[in-house]
Scaffold this motif. Structure first.
Motif, PDB file in Angstrom:
ATOM      1  N   GLU A  57       0.725  -1.165  -0.008  1.00 43.18           N
ATOM      2  CA  GLU A  57      -0.022   0.055   0.077  1.00 43.18           C
ATOM      3  C   GLU A  57       0.904   1.277   0.007  1.00 43.18           C
ATOM      4  N   SER A  58       2.116   1.124   0.243  1.00 42.46           N
ATOM      5  CA  SER A  58       2.876   2.451   0.447  1.00 42.46           C
ATOM      6  C   SER A  58       3.740   2.677  -1.046  1.00 42.46           C
ATOM      7  N   TRP A  59       3.765   1.508  -1.748  1.00 43.20           N
ATOM      8  CA  TRP A  59       4.697   1.515  -3.073  1.00 43.20           C
ATOM      9  C   TRP A  59       4.181   2.624  -4.009  1.00 43.20           C
ATOM     10  N   ARG A  60       2.814   2.857  -4.320  1.00 41.69           N
ATOM     11  CA  ARG A  60       2.529   3.914  -5.130  1.00 41.69           C
ATOM     12  C   ARG A  60       2.677   5.045  -4.543  1.00 41.69           C
ATOM     13  N   PRO A  61       2.408   5.545  -3.275  1.00 41.71           N
ATOM     14  CA  PRO A  61       2.864   6.842  -2.717  1.00 41.71           C
ATOM     15  C   PRO A  61       4.224   7.103  -3.076  1.00 41.71           C
ATOM     16  N   LEU A  62       5.096   5.886  -2.719  1.00 41.01           N
ATOM     17  CA  LEU A  62       6.579   6.240  -2.680  1.00 41.01           C
ATOM     18  C   LEU A  62       6.847   6.627  -4.441  1.00 41.01           C
ATOM     19  N   ILE A  63       6.366   6.084  -5.142  1.00 40.95           N
ATOM     20  CA  ILE A  63       6.425   6.257  -6.622  1.00 40.95           C
ATOM     21  C   ILE A  63       6.251   7.547  -6.870  1.00 40.95           C
ATOM     22  N   ASP A  64       5.264   7.835  -6.477  1.00 38.04           N
ATOM     23  CA  ASP A  64       4.509   9.396  -6.738  1.00 38.04           C
ATOM     24  C   ASP A  64       5.390  10.661  -6.224  1.00 38.04           C
ATOM     25  N   ALA A  65       6.104  10.101  -5.052  1.00 35.88           N
ATOM     26  CA  ALA A  65       7.107  10.950  -4.467  1.00 35.88           C
ATOM     27  C   ALA A  65       8.408  11.241  -5.368  1.00 35.88           C
ATOM     28  N   MET A  66       8.678  10.004  -5.727  1.00 38.21           N
ATOM     29  CA  MET A  66      10.274  10.089  -6.514  1.00 38.21           C
ATOM     30  C   MET A  66       9.784  10.963  -8.031  1.00 38.21           C
ATOM     31  N   LEU A  67       8.579  10.457  -8.253  1.00 37.18           N
ATOM     32  CA  LEU A  67       8.245  11.351  -9.460  1.00 37.18           C
ATOM     33  C   LEU A  67       8.303  12.770  -9.364  1.00 37.18           C
ATOM     34  N   GLU A  68       7.739  13.084  -8.283  1.00 32.56           N
ATOM     35  CA  GLU A  68       7.846  14.652  -7.812  1.00 32.56           C
ATOM     36  C   GLU A  68       9.102  15.277  -7.750  1.00 32.56           C
ATOM     37  N   LEU A  69       9.892  14.340  -7.273  1.00 37.30           N
ATOM     38  CA  LEU A  69      11.334  14.731  -7.006  1.00 37.30           C
ATOM     39  C   LEU A  69      12.416  14.749  -8.302  1.00 37.30           C
ATOM     40  N   GLY A  70      11.718  14.120  -9.206  1.00 44.27           N
ATOM     41  CA  GLY A  70      12.502  13.785 -10.515  1.00 44.27           C
ATOM     42  C   GLY A  70      13.660  13.081 -10.419  1.00 44.27           C
ATOM     43  N   LEU A  71      13.280  11.831  -9.707  1.00 37.45           N
ATOM     44  CA  LEU A  71      14.407  10.910  -9.263  1.00 37.45           C
ATOM     45  C   LEU A  71      14.227   9.575 -10.179  1.00 37.45           C
ATOM     46  N   ILE A  72      13.025   9.491 -10.811  1.00 39.42           N
ATOM     47  CA  ILE A  72      12.695   8.549 -11.587  1.00 39.42           C
ATOM     48  C   ILE A  72      11.987   8.901 -12.927  1.00 39.42           C
ATOM     49  N   ASP A  73      11.948   8.059 -13.902  1.00 36.31           N
ATOM     50  CA  ASP A  73      11.479   8.335 -15.168  1.00 36.31           C
ATOM     51  C   ASP A  73       9.867   7.875 -14.992  1.00 36.31           C
TER      52      ASP A  73
END
Length: 377
Positions: free
Chosen positions: A70-86
Motif C-alpha cells: 500500500e506504500s509503493w504507489r505513494p513512494l513512486i509518486d514522491a520519487m516522480l515529484e522529486l525527479g528521481l525516476i522516469d
C-alpha cells in the motif's frame, strides 16, 4: 504483498522486488547526483513509506527498503515529484547508467551521459542486468565497477568504446559516442548476447566496424573517505542520520553517489563538524571499507545466515578484502575477495581468494569457529 513476488532480475522503481523486510525499490538518480532538496525528500519518503533504510548499490543506485504494497504507489509518486525516476517504466528500466563521479558540467562524461539518457528509447531490449559506464575523464575510474558497455579514456588520450571482457576498445570520433554505443548494444542482441546475459560472457567476435585497437588508460586512484567524501558501512544509509547531517550542514548542496560505498558531498564551505561516526566513515584506514556484506538473513529470504554483525567483528582481523555473503549469489560483491564466507544451510563456508559460493577450504562453520580461525573470538 504477493503481487510483487518475482525473483531473478534486477528490481527498479516500477518493478520492485520482495525481500524479507518488504519491497525493495531501486532508484537511479540521473547522473548519480541528488540535490539537497531531492536528498531530503528521498529520506522523508524512505522513512514514511519504508523502514528508513537505504542501500547504495555497486552501480551507485539507491534501494529503499521495507516498502509495503500500500506504500509503493505513494513512494513512486514522491520519487516522480522529486525527479528521481522516469515516468516511463521502459525508459527507467533502461537507465542503468553508471557515471564517473568526478564529472563537471559540460565535460565529456556529462555530455555523453546526458545524451544517452535522452536516447534510451533507441536501445534494444537488453537483459535486465546489462548496464553502461560513462567514464570519460582523464583516467578511468570505473574499471572495477559492473558495466557491459564502457566509454572511457584510452592511454592515447582518445575516447574509446569497450565491450566488457575485452582488453581493448574502439576509438570514437567526437559526437559519435552514443551512436556507436547504441549500435554495439544492437549488435549484442542480434548476435545472440541475450542468451549469454552479460557482455563479458558473450564471446562472439566483434563486428569489423567495432574493431578494438586501443587499450584504456591506467586507472585513476579509487576515491576514499575524507572531508567531503563519506564512507557508508556496507553501503547502508539510515535516512534519519542523513537527514540530521543535512540539517546540521546547510552548506551541503548536492550528493554524488559512487559504486564504492562513498558519498561525495558538494559543499559551499567546509563542514562545521565531523559527521556521526556511527553512520558515516571518515577515516580511509577503517576496516569496514575493505568489507562487503549483503543484508543477509532475515532481511533477504535467500540468505540462511546473518552477515553484517559477523562482518563487523571479523573485519579488523582480516588484512585484505573480506566478503560475507548470505548465500552463493554473492550480491554484495561479484568478484573474488581475500577472505570469503558464504552462507549455506545456516552455517558458513570459508574460502580464500574466491567468490561467494566457491569450493570452500573449510565448510559448515559456525560463528564461534570463524572468529576463532581469525583470532577474533
Amino acid at each position: 504483498m504477493s503481487a510483487f513476488v518475482v525473483k531473478g532480475w534486477c528490481p527498479d522503481a516500477w518493478r520492485p522486488m520482495m525481500a524479507g523486510d518488504g519491497l525493495l525499490v531501486r532508484i537511479r538518480p540521473p547522473l548519480g547526483r541528488l540535490t539537497r532538496a531531492q536528498t531530503i525528500g528521498l529520506c522523508a519518503a524512505a522513512a514514511h513509506h519504508g523502514n528508513g533504510q537505504i542501500d547504495v548499490t555497486s552501480r551507485a543506485n539507491l534501494q529503499i527498503r521495507g516498502v509495503h504494497d500500500e506504500s509503493w504507489r505513494p513512494l513512486i509518486d514522491a520519487m516522480l515529484e522529486l525527479g528521481l525516476i522516469d515516468p516511463d517504466p521502459v525508459r527507467e528500466a533502461r537507465a542503468n547508467i553508471l557515471v564517473a563521479p568526478d564529472w563537471r558540467e559540460g565535460d565529456d562524461t556529462h555530455r555523453i551521459a546526458s545524451e544517452l539518457r535522452t536516447r534510451l528509447h533507441e536501445l534494444p531490449e537488453l537483459p535486465g542486468k546489462v548496464g553502461f559506464a560513462i567514464d570519460a575523464g582523464v583516467a578511468p575510474m570505473l574499471a572495477d565497477a559492473s558495466a557491459d558497455f564502457r566509454i572511457e579514456r584510452a592511454a592515447s588520450g582518445h575516447l574509446i568504446l569497450r565491450a566488457d571482457g575485452r582488453d581493448h576498445g574502439m576509438p570514437l570520433s567526437p559526437g559519435t559516442e552514443v551512436d556507436r554505443l547504441i549500435a554495439l548494444a544492437r549488435w549484442f542482441v542480434d548476435s545472440g548476447g541475450t542468451a549469454s546475459g552479460r557482455m563479458a560472457r558473450h564471446h562472439a567476435p566483434l563486428p569489423e566496424w567495432a574493431a578494438a585497437t586501443l587499450a584504456p588508460a591506467a586507472c585513476a586512484p579509487r576515491l576514499g573517505p575524507g572531508p567531503h567524501a563519506l564512507g557508508l558501512p556496507f553501503g547502508r544509509i539510515e535516512a534519519p542520520a542523513l537527514t540530521r547531517l543535512l540539517e546540521a550542514e546547510p552548506a551541503i548542496r548536492t550528493i554524488r553517489l559512487t559504486p564504492w560505498h562513498i558519498a561525495v558531498l558538494e559543499t559551499e564551505s567546509p563542514l562545521a563538524a565531523t559527521p556521526d561516526p556511527s553512520a558515516f566513515i571518515t577515516t580511509p584506514s577503517t576496516a569496514l571499507l575493505r568489507t562487503d556484506a549483503c543484508v543477509g538473513a532475515p532481511a533477504c529470504p535467500q540468505a540462511t545466515v546473518e552477515t553484517r554483525t559477523l562482518a563487523r567483528r571479523l573485519a579488523p582481523h582480516v588484512a585484505g578484502r573480506l566478503h560475507v555473503s548470505g548465500c552463493a549469489k554473492g550480491c554484495a560483491r561479484g568478484g573474488p575477495a581475500d577472505v570469503t564466507l558464504t552462507g549455506r544451510d545456516g552455517r558458513y563456508d570459508l574460502a580464500f581468494d574466491a567468490r561467494a559460493g566457491a569450493p570452500p577450504s573449510r565448510a559448515g562453520l559456525d560463528t564461534a569457529q570463524i572468529l576463532a580461525q581469525f583470532g577474533a573470538a
